[in-house]
Design a protein around this motif. Structure first.
Motif, PDB file in Angstrom:
ATOM      1  N   PRO A  63       0.828  -1.216   0.000  1.00 12.24           N
ATOM      2  CA  PRO A  63       0.000   0.000   0.000  1.00 12.24           C
ATOM      3  C   PRO A  63       0.861   1.265   0.000  1.00 12.24           C
ATOM      4  CG  PRO A  63      -0.805  -1.574   1.618  1.00 12.24           C
ATOM      5  CD  PRO A  63       0.521  -2.080   1.158  1.00 12.24           C
ATOM      6  N   ARG A  64       0.489   2.235  -0.819  1.00 19.03           N
ATOM      7  CA  ARG A  64       1.179   3.528  -0.854  1.00 19.03           C
ATOM      8  C   ARG A  64       0.222   4.573  -1.403  1.00 19.03           C
ATOM      9  NH1 ARG A  64       3.433   4.489  -6.127  1.00 19.03           N
ATOM     10  NH2 ARG A  64       3.141   2.704  -7.515  1.00 19.03           N
ATOM     11  N   ASP A  65       0.415   5.788  -0.981  1.00 12.80           N
ATOM     12  CA  ASP A  65      -0.414   6.886  -1.479  1.00 12.80           C
ATOM     13  C   ASP A  65      -0.072   7.153  -2.936  1.00 12.80           C
ATOM     14  OD1 ASP A  65      -1.443   7.091   1.045  1.00 12.80           O
ATOM     15  OD2 ASP A  65      -0.181   8.782   1.651  1.00 12.80           O
ATOM     16  N   GLU A  66      -1.086   7.274  -3.765  1.00  5.96           N
ATOM     17  CA  GLU A  66      -0.880   7.544  -5.184  1.00  5.96           C
ATOM     18  C   GLU A  66      -1.805   8.674  -5.623  1.00  5.96           C
ATOM     19  OE1 GLU A  66      -0.776   4.363  -8.063  1.00  5.96           O
ATOM     20  OE2 GLU A  66      -0.493   2.860  -6.480  1.00  5.96           O
ATOM     21  N   LEU A  86     -18.447  10.028  -7.388  1.00 13.40           N
ATOM     22  CA  LEU A  86     -17.245   9.547  -6.731  1.00 13.40           C
ATOM     23  C   LEU A  86     -17.016  10.253  -5.403  1.00 13.40           C
ATOM     24  CD1 LEU A  86     -16.704   8.139  -9.418  1.00 13.40           C
ATOM     25  CD2 LEU A  86     -14.327   8.865  -9.234  1.00 13.40           C
ATOM     26  N   MET A  87     -16.423   9.531  -4.462  1.00 19.14           N
ATOM     27  CA  MET A  87     -16.031  10.128  -3.192  1.00 19.14           C
ATOM     28  C   MET A  87     -14.882  11.107  -3.434  1.00 19.14           C
ATOM     29  SD  MET A  87     -15.889   6.713  -0.826  1.00 19.14           S
ATOM     30  CE  MET A  87     -17.213   5.498  -0.857  1.00 19.14           C
ATOM     31  N   GLU A  88     -14.899  12.200  -2.714  1.00 16.90           N
ATOM     32  CA  GLU A  88     -13.809  13.164  -2.850  1.00 16.90           C
ATOM     33  C   GLU A  88     -12.499  12.585  -2.330  1.00 16.90           C
ATOM     34  OE1 GLU A  88     -14.787  16.876  -1.123  1.00 16.90           O
ATOM     35  OE2 GLU A  88     -16.535  17.225  -2.417  1.00 16.90           O
ATOM     36  N   GLN A  89     -12.580  11.771  -1.287  1.00 16.60           N
ATOM     37  CA  GLN A  89     -11.385  11.167  -0.705  1.00 16.60           C
ATOM     38  C   GLN A  89     -11.759   9.797  -0.140  1.00 16.60           C
ATOM     39  OE1 GLN A  89      -8.144  10.063  -0.172  1.00 16.60           O
ATOM     40  NE2 GLN A  89      -7.825  12.267  -0.403  1.00 16.60           N
ATOM     41  N   GLY A  90     -10.946   8.795  -0.446  1.00 17.20           N
ATOM     42  CA  GLY A  90     -11.254   7.447   0.002  1.00 17.20           C
ATOM     43  C   GLY A  90     -10.603   7.052   1.308  1.00 17.20           C
ATOM     44  N   GLU A  91      -9.815   7.949   1.897  1.00 19.54           N
ATOM     45  CA  GLU A  91      -9.091   7.618   3.117  1.00 19.54           C
ATOM     46  C   GLU A  91     -10.053   7.284   4.255  1.00 19.54           C
ATOM     47  OE1 GLU A  91      -5.593   9.568   5.962  1.00 19.54           O
ATOM     48  OE2 GLU A  91      -6.660  10.794   4.484  1.00 19.54           O
ATOM     49  N   GLY A  92      -9.803   6.168   4.946  1.00 21.92           N
ATOM     50  CA  GLY A  92     -10.595   5.793   6.108  1.00 21.92           C
ATOM     51  C   GLY A  92     -11.951   5.188   5.791  1.00 21.92           C
ATOM     52  N   HIS A  93     -12.204   4.843   4.535  1.00 25.78           N
ATOM     53  CA  HIS A  93     -13.509   4.304   4.155  1.00 25.78           C
ATOM     54  C   HIS A  93     -13.632   2.844   4.598  1.00 25.78           C
ATOM     55  CE1 HIS A  93     -17.138   3.625   1.807  1.00 25.78           C
ATOM     56  NE2 HIS A  93     -16.572   2.550   1.283  1.00 25.78           N
ATOM     57  N   VAL A  94     -14.759   2.500   5.226  1.00 19.91           N
ATOM     58  CA  VAL A  94     -15.046   1.128   5.649  1.00 19.91           C
ATOM     59  C   VAL A  94     -16.489   0.811   5.273  1.00 19.91           C
ATOM     60  CG1 VAL A  94     -15.183  -0.498   7.574  1.00 19.91           C
ATOM     61  CG2 VAL A  94     -13.447   1.312   7.596  1.00 19.91           C
ATOM     62  N   GLU A  95     -16.703  -0.351   4.676  1.00 18.41           N
ATOM     63  CA  GLU A  95     -18.067  -0.777   4.371  1.00 18.41           C
ATOM     64  C   GLU A  95     -18.128  -2.298   4.329  1.00 18.41           C
ATOM     65  OE1 GLU A  95     -19.563  -0.042   0.361  1.00 18.41           O
ATOM     66  OE2 GLU A  95     -17.496   0.277  -0.334  1.00 18.41           O
ATOM     67  N   GLU A  96     -19.327  -2.828   4.526  1.00 19.76           N
ATOM     68  CA  GLU A  96     -19.547  -4.264   4.454  1.00 19.76           C
ATOM     69  C   GLU A  96     -20.652  -4.553   3.451  1.00 19.76           C
ATOM     70  OE1 GLU A  96     -20.270  -5.968   8.290  1.00 19.76           O
ATOM     71  OE2 GLU A  96     -18.289  -5.435   9.083  1.00 19.76           O
ATOM     72  N   TYR A 134      -5.649   1.595  -2.270  1.00 15.53           N
ATOM     73  CA  TYR A 134      -5.400   0.260  -1.722  1.00 15.53           C
ATOM     74  C   TYR A 134      -6.378  -0.018  -0.588  1.00 15.53           C
ATOM     75  CZ  TYR A 134      -1.027   0.490  -4.322  1.00 15.53           C
ATOM     76  OH  TYR A 134      -0.093   0.598  -5.320  1.00 15.53           O
ATOM     77  N   ALA A 135      -6.797  -1.279  -0.490  1.00 14.37           N
ATOM     78  CA  ALA A 135      -7.768  -1.642   0.543  1.00 14.37           C
ATOM     79  C   ALA A 135      -7.517  -3.065   1.006  1.00 14.37           C
ATOM     80  CB  ALA A 135      -9.192  -1.509   0.004  1.00 14.37           C
ATOM     81  N   ARG A 136      -7.896  -3.318   2.238  1.00 15.67           N
ATOM     82  CA  ARG A 136      -7.908  -4.685   2.744  1.00 15.67           C
ATOM     83  C   ARG A 136      -9.338  -5.200   2.660  1.00 15.67           C
ATOM     84  NH1 ARG A 136      -4.851  -8.128   5.296  1.00 15.67           N
ATOM     85  NH2 ARG A 136      -3.211  -6.582   5.662  1.00 15.67           N
ATOM     86  N   VAL A 137      -9.510  -6.358   2.022  1.00 18.80           N
ATOM     87  CA  VAL A 137     -10.827  -6.976   1.886  1.00 18.80           C
ATOM     88  C   VAL A 137     -10.816  -8.266   2.699  1.00 18.80           C
ATOM     89  CG1 VAL A 137     -12.556  -7.888   0.309  1.00 18.80           C
ATOM     90  CG2 VAL A 137     -11.082  -5.984  -0.418  1.00 18.80           C
ATOM     91  N   THR A 188      -4.976   3.580   2.219  1.00 20.59           N
ATOM     92  CA  THR A 188      -4.176   4.703   1.751  1.00 20.59           C
ATOM     93  C   THR A 188      -5.086   5.875   1.417  1.00 20.59           C
ATOM     94  OG1 THR A 188      -4.274   3.882  -0.522  1.00 20.59           O
ATOM     95  CG2 THR A 188      -2.383   3.192   0.806  1.00 20.59           C
ATOM     96  N   ARG A 189      -4.467   6.947   1.013  1.00 21.69           N
ATOM     97  CA  ARG A 189      -5.213   8.117   0.552  1.00 21.69           C
ATOM     98  C   ARG A 189      -4.731   8.473  -0.849  1.00 21.69           C
ATOM     99  NH1 ARG A 189      -2.542  13.095   0.844  1.00 21.69           N
ATOM    100  NH2 ARG A 189      -0.393  12.922   1.623  1.00 21.69           N
ATOM    101  N   ASN A 190      -5.496   9.310  -1.524  1.00 21.52           N
ATOM    102  CA  ASN A 190      -5.093   9.823  -2.823  1.00 21.52           C
ATOM    103  C   ASN A 190      -4.367  11.142  -2.630  1.00 21.52           C
ATOM    104  OD1 ASN A 190      -8.050   8.429  -3.488  1.00 21.52           O
ATOM    105  ND2 ASN A 190      -6.425   7.928  -4.931  1.00 21.52           N
ATOM    106  N   LEU A 191      -3.313  11.359  -3.404  1.00 23.36           N
ATOM    107  CA  LEU A 191      -2.581  12.614  -3.325  1.00 23.36           C
ATOM    108  C   LEU A 191      -3.451  13.763  -3.800  1.00 23.36           C
ATOM    109  CD1 LEU A 191       0.917  11.448  -4.591  1.00 23.36           C
ATOM    110  CD2 LEU A 191       0.090  11.643  -2.239  1.00 23.36           C
ATOM    111  N   ASP A 192      -3.069  14.974  -3.462  1.00 28.15           N
ATOM    112  CA  ASP A 192      -3.879  16.142  -3.796  1.00 28.15           C
ATOM    113  C   ASP A 192      -4.141  16.221  -5.290  1.00 28.15           C
ATOM    114  OD1 ASP A 192      -3.929  16.835  -1.164  1.00 28.15           O
ATOM    115  OD2 ASP A 192      -2.237  18.229  -1.306  1.00 28.15           O
ATOM    116  N   ALA A 193      -5.310  16.779  -5.635  1.00 30.18           N
ATOM    117  CA  ALA A 193      -5.722  16.850  -7.032  1.00 30.18           C
ATOM    118  C   ALA A 193      -4.738  17.611  -7.888  1.00 30.18           C
ATOM    119  CB  ALA A 193      -7.114  17.476  -7.135  1.00 30.18           C
ATOM    120  N   GLU A 194      -4.083  18.645  -7.307  1.00 32.56           N
ATOM    121  CA  GLU A 194      -3.171  19.445  -8.114  1.00 32.56           C
ATOM    122  C   GLU A 194      -1.909  18.673  -8.497  1.00 32.56           C
ATOM    123  OE1 GLU A 194      -2.857  20.925  -3.780  1.00 32.56           O
ATOM    124  OE2 GLU A 194      -4.408  20.387  -5.233  1.00 32.56           O
ATOM    125  N   ASP A 195      -1.697  17.501  -7.857  1.00 31.13           N
ATOM    126  CA  ASP A 195      -0.528  16.695  -8.186  1.00 31.13           C
ATOM    127  C   ASP A 195      -0.732  15.865  -9.441  1.00 31.13           C
ATOM    128  OD1 ASP A 195       0.730  17.655  -5.983  1.00 31.13           O
ATOM    129  OD2 ASP A 195       0.135  15.998  -4.686  1.00 31.13           O
TER     130      ASP A 195
END
Length: 310
Positions: A63-66, A86-96, A134-137, A188-195
């Motif tokens: 896993p790495r931030d991309e 789409l979600m603005e940021q996927g960091e910390g997302h949990v669902e079942e 990246y996610a753990r399933v 992980t999280r996504n890097l800033d949009a300006e990147d």
């Protein structure tokens, strides 16, 4: 009047009463429309490899931030009349919910991120998370878990939350059942949009295309390579893989069929690693070779023209 003469009027009255109370036939109902099918779906069922491969050497991604990929991250898109945001940021997302998997039918085709789908890699598809991420399933039915890189869109069945690659589904022991109840936790999280430049396109494989948009690059076509190729040479691309080991496995299998020469063309160490069969000297010869390949259960394969082979 005879006894039968008294009965006749009574029978007639009863018949009229029955006719009056009988329901009037209504119009014939319209048949229900056939279920809508996605543009990439040819109607054939999906399936895994023809034999169970040795996946013990397939490693989980680190896993790495991309940054968000250029393709596959529109603000909204529509499939089957449903609009997804789409979600603005996927960091910390949990669902079942329910997971499914996809395999050989899409192997080597373009994912929504523009990368080729490798059913032997640890990847997955999600409807709303930014990609890649990246996610753990975790399979809640048996406790098995796997880390995957989400780089595609889907699944679009209303009761499913994630589509696993064949290898990831195999690791979770859900290939035979087809589905499983899972927990998805982003790592992980996504890097800033300006990147990065977030394009509006979606991969042709999984997401219905709607409206006018810039086309994503066709990663199924062979890359330009350093070695010289005859300007009249035609090839078949039998597969494209993120892991060169899987490309080597396919080359060995094709060489055992003794159809033609088999080579691997790579775009750097990270791939994709494309398995080519050939060369042959005309499109007609390439089509005949593709038919022979399909007759042995080794298709589908894409024809690579001389322009794309150089």
């Amino acid at each position: 009047m005879t006894r039968s003469g008294y009965l006749l009027p009574a029978i007639a009255a009863l018949a009229l009463a029955a006719c009056a109370s009988a329901p009037t036939p209504g119009p014939t109902p319209e048949p229900e429309p056939a279920p809508e099918r996605a543009p990439w779906d040819d109607g054939d069922p999906d399936y895994g490899p023809d034999y169970t491969p040795d996946l013990s050497g397939v490693t989980e991604p680190e896993p790495r931030d991309e940054p968000r990929s250029r393709w596959g991250n529109p603000e909204t898109y529509e499939v089957f009349g449903v609009t997804y945001r789409l979600m603005e940021q996927g960091e910390g997302h949990v669902e079942e919910g329910i997971a499914s998997w996809y395999g050989k039918k899409f192997h080597g085709r373009r994912t929504s991120s523009g990368e080729p789908y490798d059913m032997y890699a640890m990847t997955a598809a999600h409807k709303k998370l930014p990609i890649p991420i990246y996610a753990r399933v975790t399979n809640l039915e048996n406790g098995r878990s796997v880390v995957v890189r989400i780089n595609d869109r889907g699944p679009f069945a209303h009761d499913r939350i994630i589509d696993m690659s064949y290898a990831a589904a195999y690791r979770l022991d859900m290939v035979d059942s087809g589905t499983a109840r899972v927990r998805v936790e982003t790592l992980t999280r996504n890097l800033d949009a300006e990147d990065t430049t977030a394009g509006t396109g979606n991969g042709a494989m999984r997401v219905a295309d709607s409206g006018e948009r810039t086309a994503a690059p066709d990663v199924r076509a062979a890359p330009r390579v350093q070695s010289s190729v005859n300007r009249e040479d035609w090839f078949l691309q039998a597969g494209a893989f993120g892991d060169r080991t899987n490309a080597e496995r396919m080359r060995a299998r094709l060489e055992a069929e003794d159809l033609a020469s088999v080579v691997i063309r790579s775009s750097g160490d990270e791939g994709p690693h494309r398995v080519w069969i050939g060369p042959v000297d005309s499109r007609e010869a390439a089509e005949a070779l593709r038919d022979r390949l399909a007759s042995r259960g080794l298709g589908p394969a894409n024809i690579v023209s001389p322009d794309n082979a150089r």
